[in-house]
Design a protein around this motif. Structure first.
Motif, PDB file in Angstrom:
ATOM      1  N   UNK A   5       0.841  -1.196   0.000  1.00 51.79           N
ATOM      2  CA  UNK A   5       0.000   0.000   0.000  1.00 51.79           C
ATOM      3  C   UNK A   5       0.879   1.250   0.000  1.00 51.79           C
ATOM      4  N   UNK A   6       0.756   2.049  -1.038  1.00 53.96           N
ATOM      5  CA  UNK A   6       1.498   3.310  -1.118  1.00 53.96           C
ATOM      6  C   UNK A   6       0.807   4.397  -0.315  1.00 53.96           C
ATOM      7  N   UNK A   7       1.610   5.173   0.400  1.00 55.20           N
ATOM      8  CA  UNK A   7       1.054   6.254   1.208  1.00 55.20           C
ATOM      9  C   UNK A   7       2.047   7.402   1.283  1.00 55.20           C
ATOM     10  N   UNK A   8       1.541   8.570   1.650  1.00 52.48           N
ATOM     11  CA  UNK A   8       2.368   9.756   1.825  1.00 52.48           C
ATOM     12  C   UNK A   8       2.244  10.224   3.261  1.00 52.48           C
ATOM     13  N   UNK A   9       3.320  10.719   3.828  1.00 58.83           N
ATOM     14  CA  UNK A   9       3.358  11.059   5.256  1.00 58.83           C
ATOM     15  C   UNK A   9       2.551  12.332   5.524  1.00 58.83           C
ATOM     16  N   UNK A  51      -3.525   5.371  -1.520  1.00 59.06           N
ATOM     17  CA  UNK A  51      -4.489   6.388  -1.109  1.00 59.06           C
ATOM     18  C   UNK A  51      -3.881   7.718  -1.552  1.00 59.06           C
ATOM     19  N   UNK A  52      -4.540   8.386  -2.483  1.00 60.46           N
ATOM     20  CA  UNK A  52      -3.899   9.519  -3.153  1.00 60.46           C
ATOM     21  C   UNK A  52      -4.936  10.578  -3.515  1.00 60.46           C
ATOM     22  N   UNK A  53      -4.463  11.647  -4.128  1.00 59.01           N
ATOM     23  CA  UNK A  53      -5.306  12.794  -4.422  1.00 59.01           C
ATOM     24  C   UNK A  53      -6.280  12.504  -5.568  1.00 59.01           C
ATOM     25  N   UNK A  54      -7.531  12.841  -5.334  1.00 59.98           N
ATOM     26  CA  UNK A  54      -8.608  12.594  -6.294  1.00 59.98           C
ATOM     27  C   UNK A  54      -8.277  13.134  -7.680  1.00 59.98           C
ATOM     28  N   UNK A  55      -7.869  14.387  -7.748  1.00 60.26           N
ATOM     29  CA  UNK A  55      -7.656  15.045  -9.038  1.00 60.26           C
ATOM     30  C   UNK A  55      -6.541  14.391  -9.840  1.00 60.26           C
ATOM     31  N   UNK A  56      -5.448  14.075  -9.179  1.00 57.60           N
ATOM     32  CA  UNK A  56      -4.313  13.486  -9.898  1.00 57.60           C
ATOM     33  C   UNK A  56      -4.619  12.063 -10.358  1.00 57.60           C
ATOM     34  N   UNK A 182      -9.407  12.898  -1.423  1.00 58.86           N
ATOM     35  CA  UNK A 182      -8.595  11.683  -1.476  1.00 58.86           C
ATOM     36  C   UNK A 182      -9.440  10.496  -1.909  1.00 58.86           C
ATOM     37  N   UNK A 183      -8.854   9.627  -2.732  1.00 56.59           N
ATOM     38  CA  UNK A 183      -9.503   8.398  -3.164  1.00 56.59           C
ATOM     39  C   UNK A 183      -8.506   7.243  -3.091  1.00 56.59           C
TER      40      UNK A 183
END
Length: 289
Positions: A5-9, A51-56, A182-183
């Motif tokens: 699972x990729x995530x950002x701090x 779990x990342x930014x909706x727009x991107x 976030x999506x």
């Protein structure tokens, strides 16, 4: 195979970290470059879910990326992006940024997409559009505005606020996303049963984290300690953000509204046949609502 699972701090991911600490069952892969980094890792086969930014995420699929599809929703509220410049820079207001070079983490990242949305919201013409300089992660972006190599960069408000409070950088203002921010997305090769199990487990933790009791006590202490935030800032942030509880759904209106705004901002171009939400979603995992 264990789900990666990729995530950002960022503090938005607190329920994910709590789930991992309590139950494990998946591998956390930190992506310092944010959503653009996650997209690159999905393409390289280094992560299965993010779990990342909706727009991107939506822009990536609209622009031809096939290394992932949407599998769920996460945050139901907008994201506040700070517009950040160097502590001693000449830039004081939005109009000072016309035609300048903006720092971004990666091509297609949220920092680039929201810079284009900022330009749209400010009503800048073709001659006023900024250019972009890829800087990778948060530290090189901060360095670039202080060296004058770039004019500003955009990053989440509360993540950046400690650096503004300390005087390392300065805020010009903020830009809010016109969509829930976030999506979740997954590689087509990810094990669908594992992905479904992960979404269900994470939904239990977003539900708990989103509760009134947790917001007033445990959440504040957890976020402040985990992400080195001031408790007053955490309380302010918690008053502005909400999580979905049933994650394995993708809202058609969110996808379409986001695409329409991104099209106006010049980030995506609609096909001649128009947009089809089903092209964006793995319906074997998630339901379009």
């Amino acid at each position: 195979m264990v789900l990666r699972v990729g995530w950002h701090r960022e503090h938005f991911l607190s329920p994910l970290l709590q789930l991992h600490a309590a139950k494990g069952g998946f591998e956390l892969v930190e992506c310092p470059g944010g959503t653009g980094d996650m997209q690159a890792k999905l393409k390289a086969g280094e992560i299965d879910v993010c779990i990342a930014l909706t727009d991107s995420l939506i822009a990536g699929i609209a622009n031809g990326q096939t290394s992932y599809k949407l599998i769920g929703r996460y945050i139901s509220t907008p994201l506040r992006w700070a517009v950040i410049t160097g502590k001693d820079s000449k830039y004081k207001e939005f109009n000072d940024l016309k035609g300048t070079k903006l720092g971004i983490s990666r091509l297609g990242s949220g920092s680039q997409v929201m810079a284009s949305v900022m330009s749209l919201q400010q009503g800048w013409g073709p001659e006023d559009q900024p250019s972009f300089e890829v800087k990778g992660s948060f530290k090189p972006l901060r360095d670039s505005v202080n060296s004058g190599e770039t004019s500003v960069f955009l990053w989440e408000w509360f993540t950046t606020k400690p650096y503004a409070d300390s005087g390392e950088v300065r805020f010009i203002g903020s830009v809010y996303t016109p969509w829930p921010c976030w999506m979740l997305a997954a590689s087509p090769s990810a094990d669908e049963q594992e992905v479904k199990h992960f979404l269900a487990a994470l939904g239990e933790y977003t539900t708990s984290f989103d509760s009134k009791d947790k917001r007033e006590t445990e959440n504040v202490a957890y976020v402040a300690k985990t992400f080195n935030q001031q408790e007053s800032d955490v309380k302010e942030w918690l008053s502005t953000v909400a999580w979905y509880h049933d994650l394995a759904k993708v809202e058609s209106k969110v996808v379409m509204d986001t695409l329409q705004t991104l099209e106006k901002a010049g980030v995506v171009k609609a096909p001649t046949t128009g947009w089809n939400v089903a092209d964006f979603v793995n319906e074997s995992v998630s339901t379009i609502v």
